[in-house]
Design an enzyme around this catalytic site. Sequence first.
Site, PDB file in Angstrom:
ATOM      1  N   SER A 176       0.826  -1.214   0.000  1.00 42.90           N
ATOM      2  CA  SER A 176       0.000   0.000   0.000  1.00 42.90           C
ATOM      3  C   SER A 176       0.856   1.257   0.000  1.00 42.90           C
ATOM      4  O   SER A 176       1.945   1.272   0.560  1.00 42.90           O
ATOM      5  CB  SER A 176      -0.882  -0.002   1.250  1.00 42.90           C
ATOM      6  OG  SER A 176      -1.466   1.264   1.438  1.00 42.90           O
ATOM      7  N   TYR A 223      -1.774  -0.613  10.604  1.00 47.10           N
ATOM      8  CA  TYR A 223      -2.042  -1.196   9.266  1.00 47.10           C
ATOM      9  C   TYR A 223      -0.849  -0.930   8.359  1.00 47.10           C
ATOM     10  O   TYR A 223      -0.297  -1.841   7.737  1.00 47.10           O
ATOM     11  CB  TYR A 223      -3.315  -0.600   8.663  1.00 47.10           C
ATOM     12  CG  TYR A 223      -3.404  -0.824   7.176  1.00 47.10           C
ATOM     13  CD1 TYR A 223      -3.093   0.200   6.281  1.00 47.10           C
ATOM     14  CD2 TYR A 223      -3.748  -2.069   6.676  1.00 47.10           C
ATOM     15  CE1 TYR A 223      -3.131  -0.015   4.914  1.00 47.10           C
ATOM     16  CE2 TYR A 223      -3.788  -2.288   5.310  1.00 47.10           C
ATOM     17  CZ  TYR A 223      -3.479  -1.262   4.430  1.00 47.10           C
ATOM     18  OH  TYR A 223      -3.512  -1.484   3.083  1.00 47.10           O
ATOM     19  N   LYS A 268       2.188  -3.546   6.555  1.00 46.15           N
ATOM     20  CA  LYS A 268       2.568  -3.619   5.131  1.00 46.15           C
ATOM     21  C   LYS A 268       4.074  -3.452   4.984  1.00 46.15           C
ATOM     22  O   LYS A 268       4.737  -4.164   4.239  1.00 46.15           O
ATOM     23  CB  LYS A 268       1.823  -2.545   4.326  1.00 46.15           C
ATOM     24  CG  LYS A 268       0.326  -2.779   4.214  1.00 46.15           C
ATOM     25  CD  LYS A 268      -0.001  -4.106   3.510  1.00 46.15           C
ATOM     26  CE  LYS A 268      -1.483  -4.300   3.316  1.00 46.15           C
ATOM     27  NZ  LYS A 268      -1.810  -5.594   2.676  1.00 46.15           N
TER      28      LYS A 268
HETATM   29  C1  WQD Z   1      -9.702   9.273   0.819  1.00 44.51           C
HETATM   30  C2  WQD Z   1      -9.964  10.754   1.004  1.00 44.51           C
HETATM   31  C3  WQD Z   1     -10.284  11.399   3.286  1.00 44.51           C
HETATM   32  C4  WQD Z   1     -14.102   9.235   3.814  1.00 44.51           C
HETATM   33  C5  WQD Z   1      -6.716   4.417   2.794  1.00 44.51           C
HETATM   34  C6  WQD Z   1      -5.514   3.642   3.226  1.00 44.51           C
HETATM   35  C7  WQD Z   1      -4.749   3.153   2.029  1.00 44.51           C
HETATM   36  C8  WQD Z   1      -5.672   2.405   1.107  1.00 44.51           C
HETATM   37  C9  WQD Z   1      -6.839   3.283   0.702  1.00 44.51           C
HETATM   38  C10 WQD Z   1      -5.505   0.066   1.579  1.00 44.51           C
HETATM   39  C11 WQD Z   1      -9.230  11.345   2.191  1.00 44.51           C
HETATM   40  C12 WQD Z   1     -11.557  11.630   2.476  1.00 44.51           C
HETATM   41  C13 WQD Z   1     -12.916   9.751   3.285  1.00 44.51           C
HETATM   42  C14 WQD Z   1     -15.160  10.122   4.137  1.00 44.51           C
HETATM   43  C15 WQD Z   1     -13.824  11.972   3.389  1.00 44.51           C
HETATM   44  N1  WQD Z   1      -6.131   1.230   1.721  1.00 44.51           N
HETATM   45  N2  WQD Z   1     -12.792  11.085   3.072  1.00 44.51           N
HETATM   46  N3  WQD Z   1     -14.977  11.462   3.915  1.00 44.51           N
HETATM   47  O1  WQD Z   1      -7.253   7.298   3.759  1.00 44.51           O
HETATM   48  O2  WQD Z   1      -6.543   7.934   1.388  1.00 44.51           O
HETATM   49  O3  WQD Z   1      -6.305   5.581   2.131  1.00 44.51           O
HETATM   50  O4  WQD Z   1      -7.512   3.654   1.925  1.00 44.51           O
HETATM   51  O5  WQD Z   1      -4.521  -0.187   0.955  1.00 44.51           O
HETATM   52  O6  WQD Z   1      -3.727   2.301   2.484  1.00 44.51           O
HETATM   53  O7  WQD Z   1      -4.659   4.522   3.945  1.00 44.51           O
HETATM   54  O8  WQD Z   1      -8.560   6.501   1.743  1.00 44.51           O
HETATM   55  O9  WQD Z   1     -10.910   6.527   1.071  1.00 44.51           O
HETATM   56  O10 WQD Z   1     -10.350   6.683   3.560  1.00 44.51           O
HETATM   57  O11 WQD Z   1      -9.911   8.639   2.084  1.00 44.51           O
HETATM   58  O12 WQD Z   1     -13.691  13.187   3.211  1.00 44.51           O
HETATM   59  O13 WQD Z   1     -16.255   9.721   4.614  1.00 44.51           O
HETATM   60  O14 WQD Z   1     -11.358  10.931   1.258  1.00 44.51           O
HETATM   61  O15 WQD Z   1     -10.067  12.470   4.198  1.00 44.51           O
HETATM   62  O16 WQD Z   1      -8.830  12.662   1.850  1.00 44.51           O
HETATM   63  P1  WQD Z   1      -7.141   6.943   2.319  1.00 44.51           P
HETATM   64  P2  WQD Z   1     -10.005   7.035   2.152  1.00 44.51           P
END
Ligand code: WQD
Length: 330
Positions: free
Chosen positions: A124, A148, A152
């Site tokens: 990741s 997490y 990785k």
């Molecule tokens: C994306 C953006 C949030 C939810 C994680 C893991 C990464 C991978 C993908 C496994 C951010 C914003 C989110 C919401 C929001 N997983 N958001 N409202 O955190 O970039 O990555 O998932 O491999 O390893 O770290 O993904 O989809 O949670 O967030 O505003 O209800 O959407 O702040 O900017 P993230 P995410």
Amino acid sequence: MNILVTGGLGFIGSHTVVELIKNNHTVIIADNLVNSKLEVLDKLHQITGIKPTFYQIDVTDADQTERVFTDHQIDGVIHFAGLKAVGESVAKPLEYYYNNLVSTMVLSRLCLKYGVGKFVFSSSATVYGENEVPFVETMTLLPTTNPYGETKKISERILEDTSRANPGFSVNLLRYFNPVGAHESGLIGEDPNGIPNNLMPFVTKVAKGEMPRLSVFGDDYPTVDGTGVRDYIHVVDLAEGHVAAIEKMGEGVSVYNLGTGKGTSVLELVNAFIEVNGVDVPYKIVGRRAGDIAEFYADASKAERELGWKAKRGIREMVRDAWGFEKNNM
Ligand code: WQD
């Protein structure tokens, strides 16, 4: 080749199974259904015309997992099975370290025992920590903000050291950015058990009316519109990247970013979803989420150079296909 796909009924695993079968590989799936559904096996049969061999096992259990290696001549392993919720890992670190690390060690030991020389690992972009963007494979990894991400990093190190000590054991480490979207059939897609963690499942829940509005975690970041920027990649592009990684396995260990190289903000993604699908997604700006960083996206040039792989689908296809899956499963 006979490919063992652990976590093969999950979101990325199931899409990879489809592409492996399309490329005439024989797929054996191991999955404990902790974050997937058995019905996906029938969906894979519908899409590909083939029902892959399925073992409902926990790949941290060496005895259960060894049966797969004695029942089949495995040529390669693609290891997806793992817990992957960043926030949950902070609350349950031992569960994450045990599950994600023991599974990697059990599978590596069995590969050495049965002479399996190809191992693709689902890593990741989280492993980069708060590095400068774009993230490049040669960067020094900085501390991550959660167990997490550490699982990785440690899994990558376990595989690197094992490969160095056993030259016949080659490894490709694939660092994903943000997988979204679904297969064009609408039969498989992102369908997490329980409360979602990631942005897209929340967007689709709001679009379906299952939630009143989306919470946008902060609009005061130093980004194009103040909201978080990420490198969203279509899950089918990601699946195709795995086929390239298992088919073009070199010697030793290689690391590849699987991303588009393009950043998209939360509001840009939400607005694309609304425009492409003609559905409303009410949202409200709330405070930042702990652990989030402003933006990250990939330098994806190495995978293109060495694997001949490049993401082909853009954000419009991603939001279209994500919604296509939801409509099919209303
Ligand atoms: C994306 C953006 C949030 C939810 C994680 C893991 C990464 C991978 C993908 C496994 C951010 C914003 C989110 C919401 C929001 N997983 N958001 N409202 O955190 O970039 O990555 O998932 O491999 O390893 O770290 O993904 O989809 O949670 O967030 O505003 O209800 O959407 O702040 O900017 P993230 P995410």
